[in-house]
Design a protein around this motif. Structure first.
Motif, PDB file in Angstrom:
ATOM      1  N   ALA A 210       0.832  -1.209   0.000  1.00 45.97           N
ATOM      2  CA  ALA A 210       0.000   0.000   0.000  1.00 45.97           C
ATOM      3  C   ALA A 210       0.867   1.261   0.000  1.00 45.97           C
ATOM      4  CB  ALA A 210      -0.926  -0.007   1.224  1.00 45.97           C
ATOM      5  N   CYS A 211       1.947   1.234   0.780  1.00 47.37           N
ATOM      6  CA  CYS A 211       2.874   2.376   0.808  1.00 47.37           C
ATOM      7  C   CYS A 211       3.556   2.545  -0.548  1.00 47.37           C
ATOM      8  CB  CYS A 211       3.923   2.182   1.891  1.00 47.37           C
ATOM      9  SG  CYS A 211       3.308   2.268   3.586  1.00 47.37           S
ATOM     10  N   HIS A 212       3.955   1.417  -1.138  1.00 49.10           N
ATOM     11  CA  HIS A 212       4.606   1.465  -2.444  1.00 49.10           C
ATOM     12  C   HIS A 212       3.676   2.062  -3.491  1.00 49.10           C
ATOM     13  CE1 HIS A 212       6.887   0.442  -5.969  1.00 49.10           C
ATOM     14  NE2 HIS A 212       5.937  -0.370  -6.399  1.00 49.10           N
ATOM     15  N   GLU A 213       2.408   1.677  -3.467  1.00 49.69           N
ATOM     16  CA  GLU A 213       1.437   2.217  -4.417  1.00 49.69           C
ATOM     17  C   GLU A 213       1.279   3.723  -4.230  1.00 49.69           C
ATOM     18  OE1 GLU A 213      -0.245   0.903  -6.858  1.00 49.69           O
ATOM     19  OE2 GLU A 213       0.326  -1.200  -6.631  1.00 49.69           O
ATOM     20  N   GLU A 214       1.252   4.166  -2.974  1.00 56.38           N
ATOM     21  CA  GLU A 214       1.122   5.596  -2.702  1.00 56.38           C
ATOM     22  C   GLU A 214       2.318   6.373  -3.240  1.00 56.38           C
ATOM     23  OE1 GLU A 214       0.653   8.632   1.136  1.00 56.38           O
ATOM     24  OE2 GLU A 214       0.301   6.471   1.374  1.00 56.38           O
ATOM     25  N   ILE A 215       3.509   5.816  -3.046  1.00 56.17           N
ATOM     26  CA  ILE A 215       4.730   6.459  -3.536  1.00 56.17           C
ATOM     27  C   ILE A 215       4.746   6.477  -5.055  1.00 56.17           C
ATOM     28  CG2 ILE A 215       7.241   6.205  -3.696  1.00 56.17           C
ATOM     29  CD1 ILE A 215       7.105   5.018  -0.817  1.00 56.17           C
ATOM     30  N   ARG A 216       4.427   5.356  -5.668  1.00 55.39           N
ATOM     31  CA  ARG A 216       4.474   5.240  -7.125  1.00 55.39           C
ATOM     32  C   ARG A 216       3.464   6.166  -7.794  1.00 55.39           C
ATOM     33  NH1 ARG A 216       2.984  -0.432  -9.673  1.00 55.39           N
ATOM     34  NH2 ARG A 216       0.946   0.274  -8.966  1.00 55.39           N
ATOM     35  N   ASP A 217       2.275   6.301  -7.186  1.00 56.83           N
ATOM     36  CA  ASP A 217       1.248   7.144  -7.785  1.00 56.83           C
ATOM     37  C   ASP A 217       1.576   8.632  -7.681  1.00 56.83           C
ATOM     38  OD1 ASP A 217      -0.184   4.921  -8.464  1.00 56.83           O
ATOM     39  OD2 ASP A 217      -1.648   5.084  -6.833  1.00 56.83           O
ATOM     40  N   ALA A 218       2.355   9.014  -6.654  1.00 57.31           N
ATOM     41  CA  ALA A 218       2.611  10.433  -6.423  1.00 57.31           C
ATOM     42  C   ALA A 218       3.938  10.918  -6.983  1.00 57.31           C
ATOM     43  CB  ALA A 218       2.566  10.722  -4.919  1.00 57.31           C
ATOM     44  N   LEU A 219       4.918  10.022  -7.103  1.00 58.55           N
ATOM     45  CA  LEU A 219       6.282  10.443  -7.413  1.00 58.55           C
ATOM     46  C   LEU A 219       6.815   9.815  -8.692  1.00 58.55           C
ATOM     47  CD1 LEU A 219       7.812  10.221  -3.816  1.00 58.55           C
ATOM     48  CD2 LEU A 219       6.763  12.200  -4.934  1.00 58.55           C
ATOM     49  N   THR A 220       7.793  10.475  -9.274  1.00 54.13           N
ATOM     50  CA  THR A 220       8.472   9.992 -10.469  1.00 54.13           C
ATOM     51  C   THR A 220       9.967   9.953 -10.194  1.00 54.13           C
ATOM     52  OG1 THR A 220       6.808  10.954 -11.949  1.00 54.13           O
ATOM     53  CG2 THR A 220       8.949  10.420 -12.908  1.00 54.13           C
ATOM     54  N   LEU A 221      10.608   8.842 -10.540  1.00 53.79           N
ATOM     55  CA  LEU A 221      12.061   8.718 -10.445  1.00 53.79           C
ATOM     56  C   LEU A 221      12.631   8.819 -11.851  1.00 53.79           C
ATOM     57  CD1 LEU A 221      14.545   8.032  -8.603  1.00 53.79           C
ATOM     58  CD2 LEU A 221      14.174   5.640  -9.244  1.00 53.79           C
ATOM     59  N   THR A 222      13.690   9.601 -12.019  1.00 57.31           N
ATOM     60  CA  THR A 222      14.286   9.748 -13.339  1.00 57.31           C
ATOM     61  C   THR A 222      15.716   9.237 -13.354  1.00 57.31           C
ATOM     62  OG1 THR A 222      15.079  12.014 -12.923  1.00 57.31           O
ATOM     63  CG2 THR A 222      12.875  11.773 -13.857  1.00 57.31           C
ATOM     64  N   TYR A 223      16.093   8.676 -14.515  1.00 52.85           N
ATOM     65  CA  TYR A 223      17.470   8.301 -14.759  1.00 52.85           C
ATOM     66  C   TYR A 223      18.359   9.554 -14.693  1.00 52.85           C
ATOM     67  CZ  TYR A 223      15.923   3.793 -16.725  1.00 52.85           C
ATOM     68  OH  TYR A 223      15.383   2.538 -16.916  1.00 52.85           O
ATOM     69  N   PRO A 224      19.667   9.367 -14.591  1.00 52.09           N
ATOM     70  CA  PRO A 224      20.559  10.529 -14.563  1.00 52.09           C
ATOM     71  C   PRO A 224      20.420  11.447 -15.777  1.00 52.09           C
ATOM     72  CG  PRO A 224      21.735   8.620 -13.766  1.00 52.09           C
ATOM     73  CD  PRO A 224      20.412   8.123 -14.280  1.00 52.09           C
ATOM     74  N   ASP A 225      19.942  10.919 -16.903  1.00 52.97           N
ATOM     75  CA  ASP A 225      19.783  11.768 -18.082  1.00 52.97           C
ATOM     76  C   ASP A 225      18.429  12.465 -18.119  1.00 52.97           C
ATOM     77  OD1 ASP A 225      18.029   9.745 -18.775  1.00 52.97           O
ATOM     78  OD2 ASP A 225      18.687   9.664 -20.864  1.00 52.97           O
ATOM     79  N   GLY A 226      17.592  12.236 -17.097  1.00 49.77           N
ATOM     80  CA  GLY A 226      16.301  12.899 -17.023  1.00 49.77           C
ATOM     81  C   GLY A 226      15.125  12.072 -17.502  1.00 49.77           C
ATOM     82  N   THR A 227      15.367  10.880 -18.046  1.00 49.82           N
ATOM     83  CA  THR A 227      14.291  10.030 -18.535  1.00 49.82           C
ATOM     84  C   THR A 227      13.557   9.375 -17.367  1.00 49.82           C
ATOM     85  OG1 THR A 227      15.591   9.512 -20.511  1.00 49.82           O
ATOM     86  CG2 THR A 227      13.709   8.083 -20.034  1.00 49.82           C
ATOM     87  N   PRO A 228      12.224   9.465 -17.313  1.00 51.86           N
ATOM     88  CA  PRO A 228      11.479   8.825 -16.221  1.00 51.86           C
ATOM     89  C   PRO A 228      11.527   7.302 -16.338  1.00 51.86           C
ATOM     90  CG  PRO A 228      10.153  10.509 -17.333  1.00 51.86           C
ATOM     91  CD  PRO A 228      11.335  10.245 -18.206  1.00 51.86           C
ATOM     92  N   VAL A 229      11.643   6.617 -15.212  1.00 51.62           N
ATOM     93  CA  VAL A 229      11.580   5.158 -15.221  1.00 51.62           C
ATOM     94  C   VAL A 229      10.119   4.728 -15.162  1.00 51.62           C
ATOM     95  CG1 VAL A 229      13.804   5.056 -14.012  1.00 51.62           C
ATOM     96  CG2 VAL A 229      11.689   4.836 -12.710  1.00 51.62           C
ATOM     97  N   ALA A 230       9.851   3.515 -15.629  1.00 48.25           N
ATOM     98  CA  ALA A 230       8.475   3.029 -15.662  1.00 48.25           C
ATOM     99  C   ALA A 230       8.003   2.588 -14.277  1.00 48.25           C
ATOM    100  CB  ALA A 230       8.350   1.883 -16.653  1.00 48.25           C
ATOM    101  N   GLU A 231       8.826   1.822 -13.600  1.00 45.45           N
ATOM    102  CA  GLU A 231       8.504   1.315 -12.270  1.00 45.45           C
ATOM    103  C   GLU A 231       9.743   1.426 -11.394  1.00 45.45           C
ATOM    104  OE1 GLU A 231       5.639   0.299 -11.178  1.00 45.45           O
ATOM    105  OE2 GLU A 231       4.479   0.075 -13.036  1.00 45.45           O
ATOM    106  N   PHE A 232       9.547   1.702 -10.116  1.00 41.27           N
ATOM    107  CA  PHE A 232      10.702   1.755  -9.230  1.00 41.27           C
ATOM    108  C   PHE A 232      10.304   1.371  -7.812  1.00 41.27           C
ATOM    109  CE2 PHE A 232       8.789   5.919  -8.744  1.00 41.27           C
ATOM    110  CZ  PHE A 232       8.971   6.246  -7.402  1.00 41.27           C
TER     111      PHE A 232
END
Length: 262
Positions: free
Chosen positions: A69-91
């Motif tokens: 449930a915590c992971h879903e909350e984090i995933r729905d609210a936040l975006t993680l990007t690679y060092p070049d700025g590209t967003p990752v699909a899942e993290f």
């Protein structure tokens, strides 16, 4: 602070809430599939501190329902990007109490504006924290028009020993995910270098191919080679680190920029 494409420190991953950068993750090591690093908190991170703490506590207590449930909350609210700025699909991101973090990820995402046009280079367009997953199929990114996908297929053509890995990857991912595939290429290359697997694709052929491709100066190729191959080579003290000394001049220069400590 906007989510502009970083241009000076490609060893830093970034965490965003919509268009606001709220944390930076500076890589200090790795234990694949996890990376480890130092956490730099920025304004806006405090709003999510509690859910990260709750997730860590749930994992420690083996309360997997709460952890999910915590992971879903984090995933729905936040975006993680690679060092070049590209967003990752899942993290999956674990924040520790000592100012460090560990994270793992899967694939890339293609964010689009509400009008359907691709956003400006490096921009992140949030739609409830979600975006299209780059599966390597369909139109646009992920097809043969994508330099990363062409790089994968050209590697397999140049080093046929990767064919089985490629076929398994396409079957499992329902397409070509260049960043994910090249993480696997890195593992196979290091195994070959160490002599751990006689059937692994020859590391010399792989490095020779990637050096030739890196010398072309194609941004889409450089992104994959740097972010998902060079950055995942063994760190000092780890088995296989000596392969760094076998890199050609173009890749060696790129490696020095992203991993100045070796």
């Amino acid at each position: 602070m906007t989510a502009a494409r970083p241009s000076t420190d490609s060893a830093v991953w970034r965490l965003h809430h919509h268009d606001r950068e709220i944390a930076r993750l500076r890589v200090t090591g790795g234990d694949m599939p996890w990376l480890h690093g130092e956490l730099e908190e920025l304004p806006g991170f405090d709003a999510f501190r509690e859910v990260f703490v709750a997730e860590t506590r749930a994992v420690d207590e083996e309360d997997w329902e709460r952890a999910e449930a915590c992971h879903e909350e984090i995933r729905d609210a936040l975006t993680l990007t690679y060092p070049d700025g590209t967003p990752v699909a899942e993290f999956l991101l674990r924040i520790h109490g000592d100012g460090t973090a560990g994270w793992r990820w899967h694939g890339t995402r293609r964010a689009q504006s509400e009008g359907g046009a691709a956003p400006a280079d490096g921009a992140l367009v949030a739609h409830g924290g979600k975006a299209d997953v780059d599966t390597g199929v369909g139109t646009g990114a992920g097809t043969d028009a994508d330099p990363g996908v062409r790089l994968v297929r050209n590697l397999v053509a140049a080093v046929p020993a990767f064919e089985d890995l490629y076929e398994s990857h396409v079957f499992n991912e329902d397409g070509v995910l260049p960043h994910v595939f090249f993480w696997e290429v890195t593992q196979e290359t290091v195994k070959s270098f160490l002599g751990l697997d006689a059937d692994a694709p020859d590391w010399r052929a792989t490095l020779r191919f990637l050096e030739e491709q890196s010398a072309r100066g194609v941004p889409g190729i450089d992104e994959v080679v740097v972010t998902s191959f060079l950055e995942y080579l063994p760190f000092p003290g780890q088995p296989g680190h000596a392969i760094v000394g076998e890199l050609g001049p173009v890749m060696a220069a790129a490696f020095a920029k992203v991993r100045s400590a070796g």
